[in-house]
Write a protein that holds these residues in place. Structure first.
Motif, PDB file in Angstrom:
ATOM      1  N   LEU A  21       0.826  -1.205   0.000  1.00  0.00           N
ATOM      2  CA  LEU A  21       0.000   0.000   0.000  1.00  0.00           C
ATOM      3  C   LEU A  21       0.863   1.259   0.000  1.00  0.00           C
ATOM      4  O   LEU A  21       0.649   2.175  -0.800  1.00  0.00           O
ATOM      5  N   GLN A  24       2.652   1.739  -3.305  1.00  0.00           N
ATOM      6  CA  GLN A  24       1.710   2.124  -4.356  1.00  0.00           C
ATOM      7  C   GLN A  24       1.309   3.590  -4.210  1.00  0.00           C
ATOM      8  O   GLN A  24       1.150   4.296  -5.196  1.00  0.00           O
ATOM      9  N   ALA A  25       1.154   4.055  -2.981  1.00  0.00           N
ATOM     10  CA  ALA A  25       0.756   5.439  -2.740  1.00  0.00           C
ATOM     11  C   ALA A  25       1.901   6.424  -2.965  1.00  0.00           C
ATOM     12  O   ALA A  25       1.710   7.491  -3.545  1.00  0.00           O
ATOM     13  N   LEU A  72      -7.051  -0.061   2.752  1.00  0.00           N
ATOM     14  CA  LEU A  72      -7.331   1.188   2.038  1.00  0.00           C
ATOM     15  C   LEU A  72      -6.374   2.296   2.447  1.00  0.00           C
ATOM     16  O   LEU A  72      -6.093   3.196   1.660  1.00  0.00           O
ATOM     17  N   LEU A  92      -4.694   4.216  -0.562  1.00  0.00           N
ATOM     18  CA  LEU A  92      -4.716   3.565  -1.863  1.00  0.00           C
ATOM     19  C   LEU A  92      -5.052   4.619  -2.916  1.00  0.00           C
ATOM     20  O   LEU A  92      -6.022   5.372  -2.748  1.00  0.00           O
TER      21      LEU A  92
END
Length: 173
Positions: A21, A24-25, A72, A92
């Motif tokens: 996460l 990806q962020a 999330l 996310l």
């Protein structure tokens, strides 16, 4: 949005998902877009699963927001005397701009004061991210004037600019 089901404290079993996460962020690959990423400023992974696992120790907590499809959002809180550092706030990319980051930041602040007795909250922000600095200023944080070179020793990526520094922000509670 993948409706969130709960915010709770993560465990070491969540380390792989948290690392995925956060990367990806902060440092997405390909054409993933999000206002929080810094891929143009820093290359490489933001964090590894092993680095996340190392955060599960006394005086350190990671909160996660779980949804039907997985994590999330997350945030790390670390006690430092009467202060707590808040970092690794990540949402996310497909769930950004929906208030999840603000919700997670508020949850981190509550945990810092209630669990760790923090009198001041601190965080570190990259110098080349004025939009991020403004986001935190709207939530009561201010620059302290304390700056450091980008932490190459920490294994959190390689800066793509020589002038990249880390600035400290704080908020009294």
């Amino acid at each position: 949005m993948d409706g969130f089901t709960c915010i709770d404290q993560a465990s070491a079993l969540d380390a792989d998902a948290i690392a995925a996460l956060v990367n990806q962020a902060y440092r997405p690959e390909g054409h993933t877009h999000g206002w929080t990423h810094e891929a143009a400023l820093v290359s490489g992974l933001r964090i590894s699963p092993a680095q996340v696992r190392a955060l599960f120790r006394a005086g350190s907590s990671i909160l996660v927001m779980r949804g039907k499809q997985g994590l999330l959002a997350c945030v790390h809180i670390e006690q430092a005397g009467l202060a707590c550092y808040i970092g690794m706030l990540a949402t996310l990319p497909s769930s950004q701009n929906q208030g999840l980051g603000k919700t997670m930041l508020q949850a981190a602040e509550v945990l810092a004061t209630q669990q760790y007795g923090a009198h001041v909250l601190k965080m570190l922000v990259l110098s080349s991210r004025p939009e991020l600095q403004a986001y935190y200023e709207r939530r009561g944080y201010a620059l302290t004037g304390h700056c450091e070179p980008y932490p190459l020793y920490a294994g959190v990526g390689v800066p793509q600019r020589e002038d990249l520094i880390v600035m400290e922000m704080s908020k009294p509670v």
